[in-house]
Design an enzyme around this catalytic site. Sequence first.
Site, PDB file in Angstrom:
ATOM      1  N   SER A  25      63.521 162.767  36.746  1.00 36.42           N
ATOM      2  CA  SER A  25      64.659 161.628  37.697  1.00 36.42           C
ATOM      3  C   SER A  25      64.543 160.640  38.514  1.00 36.42           C
ATOM      4  O   SER A  25      64.524 160.780  39.573  1.00 36.42           O
ATOM      5  CB  SER A  25      64.560 163.392  38.953  1.00 36.42           C
ATOM      6  N   THR A 141      63.384 163.267  43.383  1.00 39.30           N
ATOM      7  CA  THR A 141      62.734 161.569  43.798  1.00 39.30           C
ATOM      8  C   THR A 141      61.685 162.132  44.272  1.00 39.30           C
ATOM      9  O   THR A 141      60.938 162.544  44.133  1.00 39.30           O
ATOM     10  CB  THR A 141      63.549 161.683  45.730  1.00 39.30           C
ATOM     11  N   THR A 159      63.854 156.938  42.535  1.00 39.17           N
ATOM     12  CA  THR A 159      64.859 157.611  41.850  1.00 39.17           C
ATOM     13  C   THR A 159      65.511 157.342  40.586  1.00 39.17           C
ATOM     14  O   THR A 159      66.537 155.991  41.063  1.00 39.17           O
ATOM     15  CB  THR A 159      65.523 158.559  43.121  1.00 39.17           C
ATOM     16  N   ARG A 169      77.582 155.215  41.899  1.00 38.62           N
ATOM     17  CA  ARG A 169      76.935 155.759  43.279  1.00 38.62           C
ATOM     18  C   ARG A 169      75.873 155.035  43.529  1.00 38.62           C
ATOM     19  O   ARG A 169      74.163 154.923  43.067  1.00 38.62           O
ATOM     20  CB  ARG A 169      76.607 157.471  42.991  1.00 38.62           C
ATOM     21  N   VAL A 170      74.887 155.767  44.841  1.00 41.22           N
ATOM     22  CA  VAL A 170      73.645 155.145  45.602  1.00 41.22           C
ATOM     23  C   VAL A 170      74.248 156.209  47.000  1.00 41.22           C
ATOM     24  O   VAL A 170      74.471 156.415  47.251  1.00 41.22           O
ATOM     25  CB  VAL A 170      73.126 153.316  46.328  1.00 41.22           C
ATOM     26  N   THR A 192      63.564 163.946  49.900  1.00 41.92           N
ATOM     27  CA  THR A 192      64.429 163.974  48.656  1.00 41.92           C
ATOM     28  C   THR A 192      65.426 164.992  48.290  1.00 41.92           C
ATOM     29  O   THR A 192      65.487 166.260  49.573  1.00 41.92           O
ATOM     30  CB  THR A 192      63.256 164.664  48.003  1.00 41.92           C
ATOM     31  N   GLY A 193      66.189 164.790  47.929  1.00 44.52           N
ATOM     32  CA  GLY A 193      67.080 166.112  48.191  1.00 44.52           C
ATOM     33  C   GLY A 193      68.651 165.288  47.828  1.00 44.52           C
ATOM     34  O   GLY A 193      68.801 164.275  47.487  1.00 44.52           O
ATOM     35  N   GLY A 195      71.467 163.102  48.463  1.00 46.97           N
ATOM     36  CA  GLY A 195      71.916 161.788  49.240  1.00 46.97           C
ATOM     37  C   GLY A 195      73.134 161.567  50.616  1.00 46.97           C
ATOM     38  O   GLY A 195      71.964 160.892  51.674  1.00 46.97           O
TER      39      GLY A 195
HETATM   40  N1  GLY Z   1      67.799 161.411  46.918  1.00 51.22           N
HETATM   41  C1  GLY Z   1      68.007 160.952  45.195  1.00 51.22           C
HETATM   42  C2  GLY Z   1      69.370 160.990  45.551  1.00 51.22           C
HETATM   43  O1  GLY Z   1      70.658 161.189  46.050  1.00 51.22           O
HETATM   44  O2  GLY Z   1      69.302 159.868  45.225  1.00 51.22           O
END
Ligand code: GLY
Length: 281
Positions: A25, A141, A159, A169-170, A192-193, A195
Site C-alpha cells: 500500500s 497508507t 501511499t 486518481r489522487v 488513512t482509509g 481518501g
Molecule cells: N488514504 C489513501 C488514499 O485514499 O489514497
Amino acid sequence: KNNGSALDAVEKGVHVPEADPNNQSVGLGGFPDRDGIVTLDACIMDELGNCGSVAALQNIVHPISVARLVMEKTPHVMLVGEGALKFALEQGFKKENLLTPKSEKDWKEWLKKSEYNPQINSENKSFRPDKLPGNKLNHDTIGMLAMDAKGNLSGACTTSGMGFKMHGRVGDSPIIGAGLFVDNEVGAATSTGVGEEVIRNVGSFLVVELMRQGYSPEEACKAAVMRIIKKKPEIAKDIQVGFLAINKQGKYGAYAIQKGFSFAVCDKTDQKLLIKGKSYY
Ligand code: GLY
C-alpha cells in the site's frame, strides 16, 4: 531521544514501509492502478507550517523525500505527475521499477474481473484479506506524527493509494489538510482509509481545529469520523477511515469508522502497537 528533529524522524520513519516490497500500500511494491502503473502520493509538514507534496509520482521509491525537497527547494507546495518526476530526477533520485512481481500478479488477477470495488482497510468487517490475492492485514497508507525533544511537531503521510484506482486518481494522502495537518500551537493529525471521504471533510485539518477547541486527540478523531458518517451514512458503513492525532501536550488518540484500527506509538522508553477498541461499528 537523540535530540533530532521531528521532521527528520517522520521522513526517516516512513522510509521503512516505502522501501518494503512486501507492503502493498506504500512505495515499492504498492498496488498499481488499473492500467498496471504504480503511482505514489505523499506529503510532509513541519512545525513552522511549511509543507511539501507530490502526487501521482512514478518510479521513485521515496516520494516523502521528494515532497520534503518540494517544501525546501521550491516556491511551491505540490508537484504532480511528470513534473514531480522531473524534479525528483533533477534532485538526484534514481528511477526504479516499483511494480514487484507479486503486485503485478495481483493486478493481473484483479484484471480478470476488473471490478472497481476497492477494499482498502482490513478492519472493514466485509473485507476478507484472505480473498484479495496477495494482500495482508494492512492499512492503505502510512501516516506518521512526531514530537521532538523541543516539543516541535511534524508529520508525514505516504501511499500508493487505492489499489487498482483510475490512472490519475489522487487520494487524501498528499493533500495538506486532508491526509495530514500540523499546527505547532495545537497538534497534528493524519488519516488513512478512503481518501475521497477524507478530502470531502478536510479531515486532518478538522481534527486539529477540534483539538484547538479543547477536544482531546481521541475526541477530535471521533468527531471527524462522525462527520464523515453523518454526511454519507450509506457509504460509511462499508468503508474504513481512521484518524490519528497528537496534541501539544504529547497526548495521542485515534478513532476509526470500523473497529480493529491499529496504530503504533513510540516514545523514549516504549514502543507499542495499539488496536483501537472504540470505533463506530
Ligand atoms: N488514504 C489513501 C488514499 O485514499 O489514497
